[in-house]
Write a protein that holds these residues in place. Structure first.
Motif, PDB file in Angstrom:
ATOM      1  N   MET A  87       0.846  -1.197   0.000  1.00 16.06           N
ATOM      2  CA  MET A  87       0.000   0.000   0.000  1.00 16.06           C
ATOM      3  C   MET A  87       0.881   1.247   0.000  1.00 16.06           C
ATOM      4  N   THR A  88       0.645   2.159  -0.924  1.00 16.24           N
ATOM      5  CA  THR A  88       1.428   3.388  -0.995  1.00 16.24           C
ATOM      6  C   THR A  88       1.078   4.297   0.184  1.00 16.24           C
ATOM      7  N   MET A  89       1.957   5.318   0.400  1.00 16.09           N
ATOM      8  CA  MET A  89       1.720   6.244   1.501  1.00 16.09           C
ATOM      9  C   MET A  89       0.424   7.032   1.286  1.00 16.09           C
ATOM     10  N   THR A  90       0.128   7.358   0.038  1.00 17.72           N
ATOM     11  CA  THR A  90      -1.103   8.106  -0.247  1.00 17.72           C
ATOM     12  C   THR A  90      -2.331   7.278   0.085  1.00 17.72           C
ATOM     13  N   ASN A  91      -2.309   6.007  -0.313  1.00 18.52           N
ATOM     14  CA  ASN A  91      -3.436   5.119  -0.010  1.00 18.52           C
ATOM     15  C   ASN A  91      -3.583   4.908   1.495  1.00 18.52           C
ATOM     16  N   SER A  92      -2.434   4.779   2.172  1.00 12.03           N
ATOM     17  CA  SER A  92      -2.473   4.628   3.629  1.00 12.03           C
ATOM     18  C   SER A  92      -3.076   5.865   4.277  1.00 12.03           C
ATOM     19  N   LEU A  93      -2.724   7.033   3.745  1.00 11.08           N
ATOM     20  CA  LEU A  93      -3.271   8.280   4.289  1.00 11.08           C
ATOM     21  C   LEU A  93      -4.789   8.324   4.129  1.00 11.08           C
ATOM     22  N   ILE A  94      -5.270   7.884   2.983  1.00 10.16           N
ATOM     23  CA  ILE A  94      -6.717   7.874   2.738  1.00 10.16           C
ATOM     24  C   ILE A  94      -7.421   6.961   3.733  1.00 10.16           C
ATOM     25  N   VAL A  95      -6.849   5.769   3.966  1.00 12.90           N
ATOM     26  CA  VAL A  95      -7.439   4.815   4.906  1.00 12.90           C
ATOM     27  C   VAL A  95      -7.443   5.392   6.318  1.00 12.90           C
ATOM     28  N   VAL A  96      -6.303   5.979   6.726  1.00 11.94           N
ATOM     29  CA  VAL A  96      -6.203   6.553   8.069  1.00 11.94           C
ATOM     30  C   VAL A  96      -7.203   7.690   8.250  1.00 11.94           C
ATOM     31  N   CYS A  97      -7.338   8.532   7.234  1.00 10.28           N
ATOM     32  CA  CYS A  97      -8.285   9.648   7.311  1.00 10.28           C
ATOM     33  C   CYS A  97      -9.724   9.153   7.423  1.00 10.28           C
ATOM     34  N   LEU A  98     -10.049   8.093   6.687  1.00 12.38           N
ATOM     35  CA  LEU A  98     -11.397   7.526   6.767  1.00 12.38           C
ATOM     36  C   LEU A  98     -11.666   6.955   8.158  1.00 12.38           C
ATOM     37  N   LEU A  99     -10.678   6.268   8.723  1.00 16.45           N
ATOM     38  CA  LEU A  99     -10.835   5.707  10.062  1.00 16.45           C
ATOM     39  C   LEU A  99     -10.946   6.819  11.104  1.00 16.45           C
ATOM     40  N   THR A 100     -10.134   7.864  10.940  1.00 12.89           N
ATOM     41  CA  THR A 100     -10.200   9.009  11.858  1.00 12.89           C
ATOM     42  C   THR A 100     -11.556   9.686  11.767  1.00 12.89           C
ATOM     43  N   LEU A 101     -12.062   9.798  10.546  1.00 16.98           N
ATOM     44  CA  LEU A 101     -13.379  10.396  10.337  1.00 16.98           C
ATOM     45  C   LEU A 101     -14.460   9.569  11.038  1.00 16.98           C
ATOM     46  N   ILE A 102     -14.375   8.242  10.910  1.00 13.46           N
ATOM     47  CA  ILE A 102     -15.349   7.352  11.555  1.00 13.46           C
ATOM     48  C   ILE A 102     -15.282   7.492  13.071  1.00 13.46           C
ATOM     49  N   ILE A 103     -14.060   7.513  13.615  1.00 19.85           N
ATOM     50  CA  ILE A 103     -13.877   7.620  15.062  1.00 19.85           C
ATOM     51  C   ILE A 103     -14.518   8.896  15.601  1.00 19.85           C
ATOM     52  N   ASN A 104     -14.218  10.023  14.970  1.00 20.39           N
ATOM     53  CA  ASN A 104     -14.721  11.305  15.470  1.00 20.39           C
ATOM     54  C   ASN A 104     -16.220  11.467  15.232  1.00 20.39           C
ATOM     55  N   THR A 105     -16.709  10.942  14.116  1.00 17.30           N
ATOM     56  CA  THR A 105     -18.146  11.002  13.869  1.00 17.30           C
ATOM     57  C   THR A 105     -18.894  10.183  14.908  1.00 17.30           C
ATOM     58  N   ALA A 106     -18.407   8.974  15.164  1.00 21.54           N
ATOM     59  CA  ALA A 106     -19.070   8.092  16.127  1.00 21.54           C
ATOM     60  C   ALA A 106     -19.044   8.687  17.531  1.00 21.54           C
ATOM     61  N   GLU A 107     -17.877   9.182  17.956  1.00 20.51           N
ATOM     62  CA  GLU A 107     -17.768   9.729  19.307  1.00 20.51           C
ATOM     63  C   GLU A 107     -18.659  10.955  19.485  1.00 20.51           C
ATOM     64  N   THR A 108     -18.705  11.809  18.474  1.00 22.15           N
ATOM     65  CA  THR A 108     -19.520  13.024  18.583  1.00 22.15           C
ATOM     66  C   THR A 108     -21.001  12.693  18.557  1.00 22.15           C
ATOM     67  N   LEU A 109     -21.386  11.653  17.819  1.00 17.77           N
ATOM     68  CA  LEU A 109     -22.799  11.265  17.759  1.00 17.77           C
ATOM     69  C   LEU A 109     -23.298  10.655  19.073  1.00 17.77           C
ATOM     70  N   SER A 110     -22.392  10.435  20.024  1.00 14.62           N
ATOM     71  CA  SER A 110     -22.846   9.950  21.329  1.00 14.62           C
ATOM     72  C   SER A 110     -23.782  10.958  21.985  1.00 14.62           C
ATOM     73  N   TYR A 111     -23.656  12.234  21.613  1.00 11.76           N
ATOM     74  CA  TYR A 111     -24.581  13.246  22.131  1.00 11.76           C
ATOM     75  C   TYR A 111     -26.010  12.949  21.684  1.00 11.76           C
ATOM     76  N   SER A 112     -26.156  12.414  20.482  1.00 10.61           N
ATOM     77  CA  SER A 112     -27.508  12.123  19.987  1.00 10.61           C
ATOM     78  C   SER A 112     -28.142  10.986  20.786  1.00 10.61           C
ATOM     79  N   ILE A 113     -27.329  10.047  21.288  1.00 11.76           N
ATOM     80  CA  ILE A 113     -27.858   8.972  22.125  1.00 11.76           C
ATOM     81  C   ILE A 113     -28.368   9.551  23.442  1.00 11.76           C
ATOM     82  N   ARG A 114     -27.578  10.433  24.055  1.00 11.87           N
ATOM     83  CA  ARG A 114     -27.992  11.062  25.309  1.00 11.87           C
ATOM     84  C   ARG A 114     -29.306  11.825  25.120  1.00 11.87           C
ATOM     85  N   PHE A 115     -29.362  12.597  24.027  1.00 10.51           N
ATOM     86  CA  PHE A 115     -30.546  13.418  23.788  1.00 10.51           C
ATOM     87  C   PHE A 115     -31.779  12.550  23.567  1.00 10.51           C
TER      88      PHE A 115
END
Length: 266
Positions: free
Chosen positions: A1-29
């Motif tokens: 896997m090239t560095m660019t492809n790895s960056l894309i994968v890492v960014c997608l995983l980071t996006l998922i992590i932050n989206t999921a954690e922030t959406l925990s507010y919707s569960i509380r609400f």
């Protein structure tokens, strides 16, 4: 896997992590709206599971950039790659804000079904294709206006603290990895020193953020008037998380140099 492809994968995983954690507010609400906050809080385990699973894959891929920079290509723009990953954190939080009204409705339905089924496995096994198709009716546009917030009775220091805690968490691991690049002879030590940053964030979170968030949620369970404002309060807190991820861009390098200095003293 090239560095660019790895960056894309890492960014997608980071996006998922932050989206999921922030959406925990919707569960509380959703839990507050249904007056079933205990069930709602139990569902946050799903958010934790998603975040930790994504993080297990993300962490070694991110460390791969440091190894590549130190061992194969000294001109590799490691700092830029790590900053792009932090931008993915910002984007993930913004996506969560946009999805907040939709997921409040979805989690309201999930909480109600969980109360009937009694467990997550039974809940998952009871889902039908027709029910999945019906989830379209829960999709809503975010319609909150920023000028109407006016802090909503939340102490300013709480909002500021939430910004700083988010900023520290955003850069904790990434700064320690970059410190390993700055001090390659202590790469292993620096890479495991994220606790120097995250530890401070955890202390602030435990002492100042979690208790205040609990008070806000409790007030909403006892007051109909406050409950009507709770959605706006959570969105305001989510926007403070966005500012926190942007703050991470500013403290990223200073934090890395601080970790590099500390591990050389050890």
């Amino acid at each position: 896997m090239t560095m660019t492809n790895s960056l894309i994968v890492v960014c997608l995983l980071t996006l998922i992590i932050n989206t999921a954690e922030t959406l925990s507010y919707s569960i509380r609400f959703a839990g507050v709206k249904l007056n079933k906050i205990a069930i709602a809080l139990s569902l946050t385990g799903i958010i934790v599971l998603i975040s930790r699973t994504a993080n297990m894959i993300q962490a070694p891929l991110t460390a791969k950039f440091v190894d590549y920079s130190n061992n194969q290509d000294p001109s590799f723009p490691l700092g830029n790659y790590l900053r792009i990953i932090m931008l993915a954190s910002t984007l993930g939080t913004l996506i969560a804000i946009a999805l907040f009204p939709t997921f409040v409705g979805l989690f309201s339905r999930v909480i109600s079904r969980l109360e009937i089924e009694g467990s997550i496995p039974k809940l998952l096994s009871s889902v039908t294709v027709e029910q999945l198709k019906n989830t379209r009716k829960y999709f809503k546009r975010p319609g909150l206006q920023l000028p109407s917030f006016r802090y909503l009775g939340i102490p300013k220091r709480f909002i500021i603290m939430n910004i700083f805690v988010t900023g520290f968490y955003t850069v904790g691991v990434l700064s320690s990895l970059y410190a390993g690049h700055l001090s390659p002879q202590l790469l292993a030590t620096a890479s495991n020193a994220s606790g120097l940053i995250n530890g401070l964030a955890t202390i602030l979170l435990t002492i100042f953020i979690d208790p205040q968030l609990g008070i806000i949620t409790h007030k909403a369970t006892e007051s109909v008037e406050y409950r009507d404002q709770l959605g706006k309060i959570y969105v305001l807190l989510m926007f403070s998380r966005v500012l926190g991820t942007l703050l991470g861009q500013l403290v990223f390098e200073p934090a890395a140099y601080f970790i590099s200095w500390m591990v050389q003293l050890i």
